[in-house]
Design a protein around this motif. Structure first.
Motif, PDB file in Angstrom:
ATOM      1  N   PRO A  12       0.818  -1.215   0.000  1.00  0.00           N
ATOM      2  CA  PRO A  12       0.000   0.000   0.000  1.00  0.00           C
ATOM      3  C   PRO A  12       0.847   1.258   0.000  1.00  0.00           C
ATOM      4  N   CYS A  25     -12.304   7.180   0.731  1.00  0.00           N
ATOM      5  CA  CYS A  25     -13.072   6.424   1.717  1.00  0.00           C
ATOM      6  C   CYS A  25     -14.376   7.124   2.078  1.00  0.00           C
ATOM      7  N   LEU A  36     -13.034  -1.766   4.132  1.00  0.00           N
ATOM      8  CA  LEU A  36     -11.908  -1.402   3.270  1.00  0.00           C
ATOM      9  C   LEU A  36     -11.059  -0.262   3.813  1.00  0.00           C
ATOM     10  N   CYS A  37     -11.643   0.614   4.606  1.00  0.00           N
ATOM     11  CA  CYS A  37     -10.913   1.807   5.036  1.00  0.00           C
ATOM     12  C   CYS A  37     -10.532   1.775   6.513  1.00  0.00           C
ATOM     13  N   ASP A  39     -10.224  -1.013   8.405  1.00  0.00           N
ATOM     14  CA  ASP A  39      -9.629  -2.288   8.779  1.00  0.00           C
ATOM     15  C   ASP A  39     -10.447  -2.979   9.868  1.00  0.00           C
ATOM     16  N   PRO A  81     -13.523 -10.834   1.789  1.00  0.00           N
ATOM     17  CA  PRO A  81     -13.666 -10.254   0.452  1.00  0.00           C
ATOM     18  C   PRO A  81     -14.955 -10.705  -0.246  1.00  0.00           C
ATOM     19  N   GLN A 120     -10.143  -8.337  -2.459  1.00  0.00           N
ATOM     20  CA  GLN A 120      -9.056  -9.220  -2.031  1.00  0.00           C
ATOM     21  C   GLN A 120      -7.686  -8.699  -2.433  1.00  0.00           C
ATOM     22  N   SER A 122      -6.728  -5.550  -2.594  1.00  0.00           N
ATOM     23  CA  SER A 122      -6.534  -4.187  -2.076  1.00  0.00           C
ATOM     24  C   SER A 122      -6.773  -3.120  -3.137  1.00  0.00           C
ATOM     25  N   PHE A 125      -5.914   0.614  -3.183  1.00  0.00           N
ATOM     26  CA  PHE A 125      -4.514   1.026  -3.292  1.00  0.00           C
ATOM     27  C   PHE A 125      -3.972   0.863  -4.707  1.00  0.00           C
ATOM     28  N   TRP A 126      -4.808   0.424  -5.639  1.00  0.00           N
ATOM     29  CA  TRP A 126      -4.354   0.293  -7.018  1.00  0.00           C
ATOM     30  C   TRP A 126      -4.017   1.672  -7.572  1.00  0.00           C
ATOM     31  N   GLY A 164      -1.681  -9.203  -2.886  1.00  0.00           N
ATOM     32  CA  GLY A 164      -2.439 -10.346  -2.386  1.00  0.00           C
ATOM     33  C   GLY A 164      -2.459 -11.504  -3.356  1.00  0.00           C
TER      34      GLY A 164
END
Length: 180
Positions: A12, A25, A36-37, A39, A81, A120, A122, A125-126, A164
């Motif tokens: 990330p 988010c 997702l934001c 955790d 996920p 799954q 992330s 963060f792409w 992942g």
């Protein structure tokens, strides 16, 4: 046959991207924010009866189609996920009653499979996830190529900061012939 391999590229992002991550988010539905934001490990939404019925119908449809394999112990509150994607899909889509069209079923299955992959791997963060996890048809999501009939045939997400292991569900994209 599709072989699933781990996808460990970059971790990330940090630094200056933290502000844009927080802004992103804020645009997500509360259920996705928690998973997702923040955790968090549970979705703590006060869902109404109509939503729960729709969720159960969507879960049954995806299970019948072989796309979903949640244990019976996994509840609507799980942040796995698979369940996060299912809750998102339930929030985004309305199931016709009864579901009669193979085309609409295929559409829902593809959306679910790609949403599961996004969560799954992330996806927040792409480097580029334009249109992913939106109401836009999956064929218009960045890196997705479809046939003329709207079936996913290629995924080009190389150099996109994936983190992942590919979910096994992605093998259900029966026409997927290219993955980069």
């Amino acid at each position: 046959m599709f072989v699933l391999l781990p996808v460990f590229l970059l971790g990330p992002k940090g630094g200056d991207d933290d502000d844009s991550f927080e802004e992103l988010c804020k645009t997500l539905r509360p259920s996705l924010q928690r998973c997702l934001c923040e955790d968090d490990d549970t979705i703590d939404e006060p869902y109404g009866t109509d939503f729960i019925e729709q969720y159960q119908a969507m879960r049954t449809l995806l299970t019948t189609e072989g796309a979903l394999n949640l244990s019976s112990a996994e509840t609507i509150k799980s942040c796995s996920p698979q369940n996060t994607a299912l809750v998102w899909l339930t929030e985004e889509e309305s199931l016709p009653t009864p579901v009669t069209s193979n085309n609409s079923t295929s559409h829902l299955v593809q959306r679910y499979l790609l949403a599961t992959m996004f969560v799954q791997l992330s996806g927040l963060f792409w480097d580029n996830f334009h249109r992913w996890m939106t109401e836009v048809d999956v064929c218009r999501w960045v890196g997705v190529t479809c046939s003329q009939k709207g079936m996913v045939t290629e995924l080009d997400l190389q150099k996109n900061n994936l983190v992942g292991t590919l979910p096994q569900e992605i093998s259900r994209l029966s026409l997927l012939s290219k993955w980069e």
